[in-house]
Structures are given as C-alpha cells and as structure tokens.
Design an enzyme around this catalytic site. Structure first.
Site, PDB file in Angstrom:
ATOM      1  N   ARG A 130     124.586 138.115 -56.780  1.00  0.00           N
ATOM      2  CA  ARG A 130     123.233 139.078 -56.320  1.00  0.00           C
ATOM      3  C   ARG A 130     122.026 139.100 -56.782  1.00  0.00           C
ATOM      4  NH1 ARG A 130     127.843 142.851 -56.386  1.00  0.00           N
ATOM      5  NH2 ARG A 130     128.535 142.986 -54.011  1.00  0.00           N
ATOM      6  N   LYS A 152     108.414 133.633 -52.531  1.00  0.00           N
ATOM      7  CA  LYS A 152     109.072 133.608 -50.987  1.00  0.00           C
ATOM      8  C   LYS A 152     109.970 132.362 -50.908  1.00  0.00           C
ATOM      9  CE  LYS A 152     105.243 134.772 -47.700  1.00  0.00           C
ATOM     10  NZ  LYS A 152     104.453 134.363 -46.607  1.00  0.00           N
ATOM     11  N   GLU A 194      95.868 122.563 -49.183  1.00  0.00           N
ATOM     12  CA  GLU A 194      96.236 123.985 -49.493  1.00  0.00           C
ATOM     13  C   GLU A 194      95.364 124.387 -50.794  1.00  0.00           C
ATOM     14  OE1 GLU A 194      98.428 125.954 -48.061  1.00  0.00           O
ATOM     15  OE2 GLU A 194      99.974 124.757 -47.224  1.00  0.00           O
ATOM     16  N   LYS A 235      96.115 132.463 -56.080  1.00  0.00           N
ATOM     17  CA  LYS A 235      97.491 132.781 -55.242  1.00  0.00           C
ATOM     18  C   LYS A 235      97.911 134.005 -56.025  1.00  0.00           C
ATOM     19  CE  LYS A 235     101.619 131.965 -52.911  1.00  0.00           C
ATOM     20  NZ  LYS A 235     102.197 130.948 -52.362  1.00  0.00           N
ATOM     21  N   GLU A 245     103.523 140.597 -48.402  1.00  0.00           N
ATOM     22  CA  GLU A 245     102.549 140.367 -47.369  1.00  0.00           C
ATOM     23  C   GLU A 245     102.500 141.576 -46.511  1.00  0.00           C
ATOM     24  OE1 GLU A 245     102.877 136.219 -46.245  1.00  0.00           O
ATOM     25  OE2 GLU A 245     102.816 136.583 -43.956  1.00  0.00           O
ATOM     26  N   ARG A 249      97.745 139.274 -48.570  1.00  0.00           N
ATOM     27  CA  ARG A 249      98.650 138.100 -48.747  1.00  0.00           C
ATOM     28  C   ARG A 249      98.608 137.475 -47.222  1.00  0.00           C
ATOM     29  NH1 ARG A 249     104.251 136.737 -52.017  1.00  0.00           N
ATOM     30  NH2 ARG A 249     104.206 134.594 -51.402  1.00  0.00           N
ATOM     31  N   ASN A 253      97.591 132.719 -45.128  1.00  0.00           N
ATOM     32  CA  ASN A 253      98.117 131.967 -43.655  1.00  0.00           C
ATOM     33  C   ASN A 253      96.789 131.239 -43.203  1.00  0.00           C
ATOM     34  OD1 ASN A 253     100.640 132.579 -44.284  1.00  0.00           O
ATOM     35  ND2 ASN A 253     100.681 134.520 -43.117  1.00  0.00           N
ATOM     36  N   HIS A 256      97.280 128.300 -40.756  1.00  0.00           N
ATOM     37  CA  HIS A 256      98.896 128.377 -40.627  1.00  0.00           C
ATOM     38  C   HIS A 256      99.432 128.800 -39.101  1.00  0.00           C
ATOM     39  CE1 HIS A 256      98.647 127.395 -44.607  1.00  0.00           C
ATOM     40  NE2 HIS A 256     100.195 127.661 -44.855  1.00  0.00           N
ATOM     41  N   HIS A 260     101.109 125.749 -37.934  1.00  0.00           N
ATOM     42  CA  HIS A 260     102.809 125.697 -37.712  1.00  0.00           C
ATOM     43  C   HIS A 260     103.065 125.249 -36.263  1.00  0.00           C
ATOM     44  CE1 HIS A 260     103.788 128.747 -41.142  1.00  0.00           C
ATOM     45  NE2 HIS A 260     103.872 127.409 -41.560  1.00  0.00           N
ATOM     46  N   HIS A 274     103.193 119.044 -43.460  1.00  0.00           N
ATOM     47  CA  HIS A 274     102.921 120.438 -43.401  1.00  0.00           C
ATOM     48  C   HIS A 274     101.361 120.620 -43.707  1.00  0.00           C
ATOM     49  CE1 HIS A 274     103.272 124.705 -44.049  1.00  0.00           C
ATOM     50  NE2 HIS A 274     102.407 124.674 -45.174  1.00  0.00           N
TER      51      HIS A 274
HETATM   52  P1  NAD Z   1     108.927 118.287 -50.043  1.00  0.00           P
HETATM   53  O1  NAD Z   1     109.713 119.151 -50.930  1.00  0.00           O
HETATM   54  O2  NAD Z   1     109.586 117.579 -48.924  1.00  0.00           O
HETATM   55  O3  NAD Z   1     108.188 117.149 -50.559  1.00  0.00           O
HETATM   56  C1  NAD Z   1     107.508 116.059 -50.220  1.00  0.00           C
HETATM   57  C2  NAD Z   1     108.237 114.690 -50.294  1.00  0.00           C
HETATM   58  O4  NAD Z   1     107.634 114.371 -51.668  1.00  0.00           O
HETATM   59  C3  NAD Z   1     109.648 114.684 -50.481  1.00  0.00           C
HETATM   60  O5  NAD Z   1     110.033 113.502 -49.768  1.00  0.00           O
HETATM   61  C4  NAD Z   1     109.817 114.643 -51.778  1.00  0.00           C
HETATM   62  O6  NAD Z   1     111.242 114.034 -52.155  1.00  0.00           O
HETATM   63  C5  NAD Z   1     108.724 113.911 -52.389  1.00  0.00           C
HETATM   64  N1  NAD Z   1     108.252 114.238 -53.803  1.00  0.00           N
HETATM   65  C6  NAD Z   1     108.072 115.484 -54.288  1.00  0.00           C
HETATM   66  N2  NAD Z   1     107.539 115.428 -55.795  1.00  0.00           N
HETATM   67  C7  NAD Z   1     107.748 113.982 -55.749  1.00  0.00           C
HETATM   68  C8  NAD Z   1     106.968 113.502 -57.149  1.00  0.00           C
HETATM   69  N3  NAD Z   1     106.477 113.739 -57.994  1.00  0.00           N
HETATM   70  N4  NAD Z   1     107.392 111.950 -57.030  1.00  0.00           N
HETATM   71  C9  NAD Z   1     107.676 111.093 -55.844  1.00  0.00           C
HETATM   72  N5  NAD Z   1     108.159 111.762 -54.869  1.00  0.00           N
HETATM   73  C10 NAD Z   1     107.980 113.410 -54.917  1.00  0.00           C
HETATM   74  O7  NAD Z   1     107.483 119.030 -49.406  1.00  0.00           O
HETATM   75  P2  NAD Z   1     106.543 119.864 -49.879  1.00  0.00           P
HETATM   76  O8  NAD Z   1     105.127 119.340 -49.189  1.00  0.00           O
HETATM   77  O9  NAD Z   1     106.647 119.807 -51.381  1.00  0.00           O
HETATM   78  O10 NAD Z   1     106.707 121.392 -49.419  1.00  0.00           O
HETATM   79  C11 NAD Z   1     106.768 121.635 -48.187  1.00  0.00           C
HETATM   80  C12 NAD Z   1     107.782 122.895 -48.083  1.00  0.00           C
HETATM   81  O11 NAD Z   1     107.325 123.966 -48.723  1.00  0.00           O
HETATM   82  C13 NAD Z   1     108.081 123.243 -46.568  1.00  0.00           C
HETATM   83  O12 NAD Z   1     109.311 123.470 -46.512  1.00  0.00           O
HETATM   84  C14 NAD Z   1     107.293 124.546 -46.486  1.00  0.00           C
HETATM   85  O13 NAD Z   1     107.802 125.636 -45.505  1.00  0.00           O
HETATM   86  C15 NAD Z   1     107.247 125.038 -47.884  1.00  0.00           C
HETATM   87  N6  NAD Z   1     106.314 126.017 -48.462  1.00  0.00           N
HETATM   88  C16 NAD Z   1     106.801 127.037 -48.872  1.00  0.00           C
HETATM   89  C17 NAD Z   1     105.924 128.074 -49.172  1.00  0.00           C
HETATM   90  C18 NAD Z   1     106.291 129.294 -50.256  1.00  0.00           C
HETATM   91  O14 NAD Z   1     105.523 130.100 -50.368  1.00  0.00           O
HETATM   92  N7  NAD Z   1     107.449 129.398 -50.470  1.00  0.00           N
HETATM   93  C19 NAD Z   1     104.594 127.837 -49.351  1.00  0.00           C
HETATM   94  C20 NAD Z   1     104.162 126.557 -48.597  1.00  0.00           C
HETATM   95  C21 NAD Z   1     104.874 125.720 -48.285  1.00  0.00           C
END
Ligand code: NAD
Length: 378
Positions: A130, A152, A194, A235, A245, A249, A253, A256, A260, A274
């Site tokens: 929990r 999130k 971003e 942020k 949100e 917040r 987006n 987005h 998306h 992304h």
């Molecule tokens: P990811 O976690 O897939 O990382 C991108 C790639 O880079 C992966 O292949 C990973 O293995 C590699 N990588 C990461 N750090 C590395 C490093 N230091 N050295 C070498 N390789 C590395 O993708 P991302 O772009 O970091 O995140 C995208 C995700 O984040 C999506 O699922 C999206 O929905 C989510 N997201 C969440 C929020 C939130 O508020 N929670 C906001 C924006 C995006």
C-alpha cells in the site's frame, strides 16, 4: 530567471507539497552522494535499485557503490529497455521481486533509468504494501526535466499510454547530469524538446537563453545544469500549485495532444521518440494558435525555428514512414483528450512564454488544420 551557476555544488530545487515535499538535487557527479542522502532520509533502510539493461550496463555498479555502506542491504532488478516494459507483466514481476526481497515500508526503492523505469518503478512503489517510498535517479534528459518530478506514475494498457497508474511522489530526486554523457544523442535531443517546452509555455526569457545557449546545453557543463534546474523549477512550481492536474498542470501538456496522437500512430517505436512527437506537437500548437490570430505568425515561426535549429522534427512529414491518415489522427486525438460535444481541450499560445488552456476548441477546426498540415507533408 537566474544566471547559470558555476562550480561543483549541486543546485537544489524544492518541490513544495507540504508533508510530501522533496528535493531535486542537480549536478555533475551527484550520484556519488546518493548513499549519504539516503542514510539521512532512512537510516538503516534496505534498498532495491531498479534499472533497465542499457542503463545498468553503464551506471548500475556506480549506483550500488554509492549506496553500499550507507544501507542495510542492496538488491538490484534489471528490466528490458523500451516502452513495452511499462506493462502489467513487468509490473507484476517487479512487485513480486520487491516483496520477496522483503522491501518494507521503512525501506526504499530506487528508480535508476529514463522515464520508462521511473514510471514503472514509481507505480510499483505506489502499490506494494500500500505504498513504499522511492527515489528517482533519472538518467535521460527527458526524465531529469520531466518524468522524475511530479509523482505521475503509470504503465500502459492495450488501449493507450499511461492509462493505469497513480499519483505517488518520490522522496528525493537525484539528477546527475554526468549520466547524460552516455545517452544516445537522438535521445538527448528528444529530451531537449521538454526543456524548450518550459520556455515556450511560461518563460520567454528562458526561451531566449536557450536560443543563445543550446549548443552549450548539448555539450554539458554549467549550461546543461542551468537548463535542467530551470526546467525543474518550472515543473516544481506548477506541480506545487496543481498536484493532481485539475488546472495549471495541464499547461505541461503543450504539444502533447497532437504529439501523443502521432506517437501512437507510429506505434511508440523508434520511428518517432516521445520528445520528437512533442516537438512536432508544439510546432503544430504554435502554428494553429497563429492561424487563430492568437499570436503573430513571426512569433510562431520563431518558436518552430528554434526546435528545427536543434535538429528536432517540426512537421508531420518528418515522421519516419510518413504521418497517419487524417481520420486515424483525429480518432487518436479524440482518445487522448476526450471530445465533449464536438469540442476539444488544447494548450494554445498567445506568445512565446504565454500558453493557456483552451477548453472549447472545435474539432472541425482541428480537422481542417490537420488536413492542411498533412497535405503539406506529402
Ligand atoms: P526511456 O526510459 O525508454 O529511455 C530512453 C532510452 O535511453 C532507453 O533505451 C534507455 O535504456 C536509454 N537510456 C536512458 N538513460 C541512459 C543513459 N544515461 N545512458 C544510455 N542509455 C540511456 O525513455 P525516456 O525518454 O526517458 O522516457 C519516456 C517515458 O517517460 C515514456 O514512457 C513517457 O510516457 C514517460 N513520461 C512520464 C512523465 C511523467 O510525468 N511521469 C512525463 C513525461 C514522460
């Protein structure tokens, strides 16, 4: 906007959420401080470090070394990289692992990775026993400026991204900017979308600074730290005002809704990352705003011009393999942000640094605009 800091001291940004407040510690080499910071937060805790294969190969040993000696026990979980890891299957196995390693309410889970690992680990932490406390150690630029902050957490469902999740704030974020040195350049550039977003949505001075300094941000050093800290401050301020949100917040987006839809149409694959989708989405949001007379065309061109200058895509036609058909795009947009009696909610702009929530956008106007954008694409 403050001037870039120099020297090796970390920049600490507070996320002010009352009893759930936490620090974001930003700086080169800050991973080494993880153990001491954890020992202060949770003396005598057991920790589980969750990572993906790419990140683990480069940084897991350093993370384990940083916490050893400061905690009672360390275990590690390494998952496959990529969006498909944000699934029920991986969530279930991660939860099983945390339970079988006896990670309990006084212990800590550490997410060492990009947004995928951060979102999945945060969600597992939200539901095991929990609610366990967790620390974000973001390793991608996108994760350092966006996904690790704000609480999130989510996995994806067959119907769409991030549909199953919870709000669960971390107790600490450590953004070691040196970890980004191993990030593939395309991923860094996608994360930069971003960073630019914070300037575009609410900070014209930061946007102008980025126009002048983006090459230094890519190169590393104080400019990179400044850009990450400014993004995190923006942020944190928005999250502090509107954690769940219901209002402000939503500004985060920007880009987005279009983004998306394009990302979904590309199958969440390497065809369109992304951040790349968000860059196209923001360019479309500025172009659409200009066509509605909300801002001068030259201002929209300036916004789009900067994204293009850093090498981000800004047109649907730049999606590898081409954009989706109009009907598919409109269906995806309707799924992302519900249509209510033919009206859509969009984030539009009255200028650079001046975005706003527009709740009553006519779906037909969006359709006509996208039809034109798609025509230009082909
Ligand atoms: P990811 O976690 O897939 O990382 C991108 C790639 O880079 C992966 O292949 C990973 O293995 C590699 N990588 C990461 N750090 C590395 C490093 N230091 N050295 C070498 N390789 C590395 O993708 P991302 O772009 O970091 O995140 C995208 C995700 O984040 C999506 O699922 C999206 O929905 C989510 N997201 C969440 C929020 C939130 O508020 N929670 C906001 C924006 C995006």
């Amino acid at each position: 906007m403050t001037a870039p800091l120099r020297g090796s001291d970390p920049i600490v940004v507070d996320v002010a959420l009352g009893a759930r407040s936490y620090d974001i510690v930003i700086g080169r080499g800050q991973l080494a401080s993880l153990g001491a910071r954890i020992a202060k937060l949770r003396p005598g805790a057991k920790v589980a470090i969750v990572s993906d294969k790419n990140v683990a190969a480069r940084h897991l040993d350093a993370a384990v070394a940083a916490v050893k000696g400061n905690v009672l026990q360390v275990c590690t979980v390494v998952l496959p990289p990529g969006e498909s890891t944000k699934s029920f299957e991986h969530l279930a196995s991660l939860c099983d692992h945390l339970i079988s390693q006896r990670i309990e309410r006084n212990d800590l889970v550490i997410a060492l990775g990009g947004g995928v690992i951060g979102d999945l680990t945060g969600f597992a932490a939200a539901i095991v026993r929990r609610g366990l406390d967790y620390v974000q150690v973001p390793t991608s630029l996108l994760a350092q400026v966006d996904s690790s902050v704000g609480g999130k957490t989510a996995i994806d469902s067959p119907q769409g991204k991030n549909l199953i999740g919870a709000f669960h704030q971390p107790v600490l974020v450590i953004a070691d900017t040196a970890l980004l040195d191993t990030l593939p350049e395309r991923e860094f550039r996608a994360g930069y979308a971003e960073v630019a977003k914070y300037g575009l949505l609410g900070d014209a001075a930061f946007f102008a600074w980025l126009e002048a300094n983006w090459k230094d941000v890519f190169a590393g050093g104080p400019a990179r730290e400044h850009a990450i800290a400014t993004s995190c401050r923006a942020k944190a301020a928005i999250v502090a005002r509107d954690e769940r949100e219901t209002g402000d917040r939503m500004l985060l987006n920007l880009g987005h809704t279009f983004g998306h839809a394009l990302e979904a149409a590309a199958g969440y694959s390497d065809r369109l990352l992304h951040g790349e989708a968000i860059a196209i989405g923001m360019a479309l949001a500025f172009e659409f705003s200009a066509r509605r007379g909300l801002l001068p065309k030259a201002e929209a061109e300036r916004a789009i011009g900067h994204l293009a200058a850093v090498g981000l895509p800004t047109r649907i036609g730049q999606v590898e393999g081409g954009g989706p058909p109009l009907d598919e795009l409109m269906d995806l947009i309707a799924q992302d942000k519900k249509v209510s009696r033919g009206k859509l909610t969009f984030i539009l702009a009255r200028g650079i640094g001046n975005a706003f929530v527009a709740p009553e956008v006519d779906a037909q106007d969006v359709r006509a605009f996208l039809a034109e954008m798609l025509k230009q694409a082909n």
